[in-house]
Design a protein around this motif. Sequence first.
Motif, PDB file in Angstrom:
ATOM      1  N   GLY A 145       0.819  -1.204   0.000  1.00 30.57           N
ATOM      2  CA  GLY A 145       0.000   0.000   0.000  1.00 30.57           C
ATOM      3  C   GLY A 145       0.848   1.247   0.000  1.00 30.57           C
ATOM      4  N   ASN A 146       0.185   2.395   0.133  1.00 36.63           N
ATOM      5  CA  ASN A 146       0.866   3.681   0.179  1.00 36.63           C
ATOM      6  C   ASN A 146       0.092   4.599   1.113  1.00 36.63           C
ATOM      7  OD1 ASN A 146       1.388   6.580  -0.639  1.00 36.63           O
ATOM      8  ND2 ASN A 146       2.894   5.556  -1.933  1.00 36.63           N
ATOM      9  N   VAL A 147       0.765   5.133   2.132  1.00 33.60           N
ATOM     10  CA  VAL A 147       0.072   5.933   3.144  1.00 33.60           C
ATOM     11  C   VAL A 147      -0.271   7.341   2.665  1.00 33.60           C
ATOM     12  CG1 VAL A 147       0.998   4.624   5.092  1.00 33.60           C
ATOM     13  CG2 VAL A 147       2.256   6.615   4.215  1.00 33.60           C
ATOM     14  N   LEU A 148       0.175   7.723   1.467  1.00 27.60           N
ATOM     15  CA  LEU A 148      -0.278   8.979   0.871  1.00 27.60           C
ATOM     16  C   LEU A 148      -1.622   8.800   0.172  1.00 27.60           C
ATOM     17  CD1 LEU A 148       3.026  10.471  -0.614  1.00 27.60           C
ATOM     18  CD2 LEU A 148       1.657  11.397   1.273  1.00 27.60           C
ATOM     19  N   ILE A 149      -1.982   7.562  -0.078  1.00 27.51           N
ATOM     20  CA  ILE A 149      -3.251   7.249  -0.742  1.00 27.51           C
ATOM     21  C   ILE A 149      -4.272   6.749   0.273  1.00 27.51           C
ATOM     22  CG2 ILE A 149      -4.361   5.779  -2.478  1.00 27.51           C
ATOM     23  CD1 ILE A 149      -1.655   5.688  -3.929  1.00 27.51           C
ATOM     24  N   ASP A 150      -3.832   5.861   1.135  1.00 28.50           N
ATOM     25  CA  ASP A 150      -4.703   5.287   2.160  1.00 28.50           C
ATOM     26  C   ASP A 150      -4.155   5.618   3.541  1.00 28.50           C
ATOM     27  OD1 ASP A 150      -6.400   3.894   0.258  1.00 28.50           O
ATOM     28  OD2 ASP A 150      -4.722   2.506  -0.011  1.00 28.50           O
ATOM     29  N   SER A 151      -4.990   5.532   4.537  1.00 29.82           N
ATOM     30  CA  SER A 151      -4.532   5.737   5.912  1.00 29.82           C
ATOM     31  C   SER A 151      -3.694   4.539   6.348  1.00 29.82           C
ATOM     32  CB  SER A 151      -5.716   5.901   6.851  1.00 29.82           C
ATOM     33  OG  SER A 151      -6.418   4.669   6.980  1.00 29.82           O
ATOM     34  N   LEU A 152      -2.932   4.726   7.426  1.00 33.53           N
ATOM     35  CA  LEU A 152      -2.152   3.618   7.957  1.00 33.53           C
ATOM     36  C   LEU A 152      -3.073   2.463   8.354  1.00 33.53           C
ATOM     37  CD1 LEU A 152       0.566   2.443   8.855  1.00 33.53           C
ATOM     38  CD2 LEU A 152       0.237   3.573  11.068  1.00 33.53           C
ATOM     39  N   GLN A 153      -4.225   2.784   8.934  1.00 30.69           N
ATOM     40  CA  GLN A 153      -5.152   1.720   9.319  1.00 30.69           C
ATOM     41  C   GLN A 153      -5.641   0.945   8.102  1.00 30.69           C
ATOM     42  OE1 GLN A 153      -8.408   2.875  11.824  1.00 30.69           O
ATOM     43  NE2 GLN A 153      -9.079   0.759  12.104  1.00 30.69           N
ATOM     44  N   GLU A 154      -5.922   1.653   6.999  1.00 27.82           N
ATOM     45  CA  GLU A 154      -6.369   0.961   5.785  1.00 27.82           C
ATOM     46  C   GLU A 154      -5.286   0.046   5.242  1.00 27.82           C
ATOM     47  OE1 GLU A 154      -9.624   4.006   3.824  1.00 27.82           O
ATOM     48  OE2 GLU A 154      -7.503   4.568   3.761  1.00 27.82           O
ATOM     49  N   VAL A 155      -4.025   0.483   5.337  1.00 28.90           N
ATOM     50  CA  VAL A 155      -2.921  -0.370   4.900  1.00 28.90           C
ATOM     51  C   VAL A 155      -2.818  -1.602   5.789  1.00 28.90           C
ATOM     52  CG1 VAL A 155      -0.414  -0.542   4.648  1.00 28.90           C
ATOM     53  CG2 VAL A 155      -1.597   1.514   3.863  1.00 28.90           C
ATOM     54  N   LEU A 156      -2.870  -1.388   7.111  1.00 29.46           N
ATOM     55  CA  LEU A 156      -2.707  -2.496   8.038  1.00 29.46           C
ATOM     56  C   LEU A 156      -3.879  -3.466   8.009  1.00 29.46           C
ATOM     57  CD1 LEU A 156      -1.163  -0.720  11.163  1.00 29.46           C
ATOM     58  CD2 LEU A 156      -0.001  -2.014   9.376  1.00 29.46           C
ATOM     59  N   ASP A 157      -5.075  -2.948   7.709  1.00 26.60           N
ATOM     60  CA  ASP A 157      -6.263  -3.810   7.652  1.00 26.60           C
ATOM     61  C   ASP A 157      -6.510  -4.376   6.259  1.00 26.60           C
ATOM     62  OD1 ASP A 157      -6.709  -3.308  10.304  1.00 26.60           O
ATOM     63  OD2 ASP A 157      -8.263  -1.788   9.977  1.00 26.60           O
ATOM     64  N   GLY A 158      -5.662  -3.968   5.296  1.00 27.16           N
ATOM     65  CA  GLY A 158      -5.909  -4.323   3.904  1.00 27.16           C
ATOM     66  C   GLY A 158      -5.658  -5.788   3.582  1.00 27.16           C
ATOM     67  N   ILE A 159      -6.372  -6.274   2.583  1.00 25.85           N
ATOM     68  CA  ILE A 159      -6.223  -7.655   2.139  1.00 25.85           C
ATOM     69  C   ILE A 159      -4.849  -7.882   1.514  1.00 25.85           C
ATOM     70  CG2 ILE A 159      -7.230  -7.189  -0.139  1.00 25.85           C
ATOM     71  CD1 ILE A 159      -7.681 -10.374   2.000  1.00 25.85           C
ATOM     72  N   VAL A 160      -4.245  -6.821   0.963  1.00 24.84           N
ATOM     73  CA  VAL A 160      -2.934  -6.974   0.324  1.00 24.84           C
ATOM     74  C   VAL A 160      -1.875  -7.324   1.366  1.00 24.84           C
ATOM     75  CG1 VAL A 160      -1.142  -5.872  -1.059  1.00 24.84           C
ATOM     76  CG2 VAL A 160      -3.548  -5.384  -1.532  1.00 24.84           C
ATOM     77  N   LEU A 161      -1.850  -6.587   2.480  1.00 29.64           N
ATOM     78  CA  LEU A 161      -0.895  -6.891   3.548  1.00 29.64           C
ATOM     79  C   LEU A 161      -1.147  -8.289   4.104  1.00 29.64           C
ATOM     80  CD1 LEU A 161       1.388  -6.146   5.463  1.00 29.64           C
ATOM     81  CD2 LEU A 161      -0.297  -5.025   6.941  1.00 29.64           C
ATOM     82  N   GLU A 162      -2.402  -8.631   4.298  1.00 34.77           N
ATOM     83  CA  GLU A 162      -2.739  -9.964   4.807  1.00 34.77           C
ATOM     84  C   GLU A 162      -2.211 -11.044   3.869  1.00 34.77           C
ATOM     85  OE1 GLU A 162      -6.719 -12.614   5.972  1.00 34.77           O
ATOM     86  OE2 GLU A 162      -6.909 -10.498   5.423  1.00 34.77           O
ATOM     87  N   ASP A 163      -2.378 -10.829   2.565  1.00 33.42           N
ATOM     88  CA  ASP A 163      -1.931 -11.821   1.587  1.00 33.42           C
ATOM     89  C   ASP A 163      -0.407 -11.934   1.554  1.00 33.42           C
ATOM     90  OD1 ASP A 163      -2.315 -13.572  -0.871  1.00 33.42           O
ATOM     91  OD2 ASP A 163      -1.166 -11.914  -1.747  1.00 33.42           O
ATOM     92  N   VAL A 164       0.288 -10.782   1.559  1.00 34.00           N
ATOM     93  CA  VAL A 164       1.752 -10.800   1.511  1.00 34.00           C
ATOM     94  C   VAL A 164       2.317 -11.445   2.765  1.00 34.00           C
ATOM     95  CG1 VAL A 164       3.823  -9.350   1.530  1.00 34.00           C
ATOM     96  CG2 VAL A 164       1.975  -8.858  -0.079  1.00 34.00           C
ATOM     97  N   ARG A 165       1.774 -11.097   3.917  1.00 36.93           N
ATOM     98  CA  ARG A 165       2.249 -11.707   5.155  1.00 36.93           C
ATOM     99  C   ARG A 165       2.015 -13.214   5.154  1.00 36.93           C
ATOM    100  NH1 ARG A 165       0.341  -7.371   9.874  1.00 36.93           N
ATOM    101  NH2 ARG A 165       2.250  -6.108   9.846  1.00 36.93           N
ATOM    102  N   ALA A 166       0.885 -13.645   4.606  1.00 34.76           N
ATOM    103  CA  ALA A 166       0.591 -15.079   4.552  1.00 34.76           C
ATOM    104  C   ALA A 166       1.587 -15.794   3.644  1.00 34.76           C
ATOM    105  CB  ALA A 166      -0.838 -15.304   4.064  1.00 34.76           C
ATOM    106  N   ARG A 167       1.901 -15.169   2.500  1.00 35.08           N
ATOM    107  CA  ARG A 167       2.860 -15.785   1.569  1.00 35.08           C
ATOM    108  C   ARG A 167       4.246 -15.857   2.189  1.00 35.08           C
ATOM    109  NH1 ARG A 167       3.947 -12.936  -2.839  1.00 35.08           N
ATOM    110  NH2 ARG A 167       2.617 -11.114  -2.495  1.00 35.08           N
ATOM    111  N   LEU A 168       4.651 -14.787   2.872  1.00 37.84           N
ATOM    112  CA  LEU A 168       5.956 -14.795   3.534  1.00 37.84           C
ATOM    113  C   LEU A 168       5.997 -15.821   4.654  1.00 37.84           C
ATOM    114  CD1 LEU A 168       6.751 -10.973   3.718  1.00 37.84           C
ATOM    115  CD2 LEU A 168       7.987 -12.680   2.388  1.00 37.84           C
ATOM    116  N   SER A 169       4.927 -15.885   5.430  1.00 37.49           N
ATOM    117  CA  SER A 169       4.880 -16.840   6.534  1.00 37.49           C
ATOM    118  C   SER A 169       5.025 -18.265   6.033  1.00 37.49           C
ATOM    119  CB  SER A 169       3.564 -16.676   7.303  1.00 37.49           C
ATOM    120  OG  SER A 169       3.506 -17.567   8.394  1.00 37.49           O
ATOM    121  N   LEU A 170       4.343 -18.583   4.941  1.00 34.85           N
ATOM    122  CA  LEU A 170       4.443 -19.925   4.366  1.00 34.85           C
ATOM    123  C   LEU A 170       5.858 -20.191   3.883  1.00 34.85           C
ATOM    124  CD1 LEU A 170       3.097 -22.535   3.449  1.00 34.85           C
ATOM    125  CD2 LEU A 170       2.462 -21.382   1.312  1.00 34.85           C
ATOM    126  N   ALA A 171       6.474 -19.196   3.240  1.00 37.15           N
ATOM    127  CA  ALA A 171       7.848 -19.368   2.748  1.00 37.15           C
ATOM    128  C   ALA A 171       8.814 -19.585   3.906  1.00 37.15           C
ATOM    129  CB  ALA A 171       8.263 -18.144   1.933  1.00 37.15           C
TER     130      ALA A 171
END
Length: 315
Positions: free
Chosen positions: A244-270
């Motif tokens: 995400g980008n905090v100039l476009i979305d709020s920090l909360q939107e980034v942290l609650d976003g599906i993109v962060l959830e997906d990336v963290r899940a992929r990293l966790s699996l790796a």
Amino acid sequence: MILTEIQVSDVADEADSNATKFVWLELTGRCQLECAHCYAESSPRGTHGSMMAQDWIRVLNDAAELNVEMVQFIGGEPTLHPDLPLLVRHARSRGLLVEVFTNLVHVREDVWESFALPGVSLATSYYSSLSGVHDGITGKRASHSRTRANIARAIERGIRLRVGLVDLDKSQNIETARDDLLNLGVSSDAIEIDALRSVGRGMSLPTNPVDQLCGSCSRGVLAITPNGDSFPCVFSRQEEFQVGNVLIDSLQEVLDGIVLEDVRARLSLAFEERDQNRGLCNPDCHPSCAPSCSPSCSPSCIPMGNCRPVVGPPY
């Protein structure tokens, strides 16, 4: 220890394992130095990016509201950003612990004053007790003498400080450099040794980016660049990991976003797959990881891949 050692695995229970407790704020891409191994590819030609002081203040306010516990101002070289003292003071006014990762080449007096605030600590890098070797790595003459003098000044002023020794080649004589730091008054448990990360200018050959990560960035941490781009950590800064980008979305939107959830899940699996190949705990874990193989989650963190994250200086 600064005021507290924040371990993601201890602070967050299983139901809240992805709660973000630590955020890197890359204030600038500008740096007086041009280290050959710089993960962020910083240099004197870098800029402060698109984030203005009010944007960083908004992020700090959001972080405090979201129960983030600690931020690290980093770069580039954060002391080159004109608003660093303002941002440090604002972070502390919101109850956030602060660490500033600086090369300590030049520190203005107003910056020293902000460093001395309760709840603020410093981190820096040191490469050799030999000025020629250190300066050769940083690409700037006299950087060794200036950094060394300011390490001593920080100790004299009673400012919490940890130092990362990046082991690049035998000419550095890392153990002698460590002894030099001890003689300056740096605490032995505040000195960390890291291997070269193949990220940014440190990349010599194409490599799997996950192999350069310590395994901490799948939960609990976030990095924000001078342009507002957000990544799981300062080392996982490839486009595929942008969340995400905090100039476009709020920090909360980034942290609650599906993109962060997906990336963290992929990293966790790796990381899980990697750890199964390495074993549950590396018996050669460096002493700076102790106890329980826990390195600090910082640019001086050993990329063991199987260590629990520690957010904040490990001393």
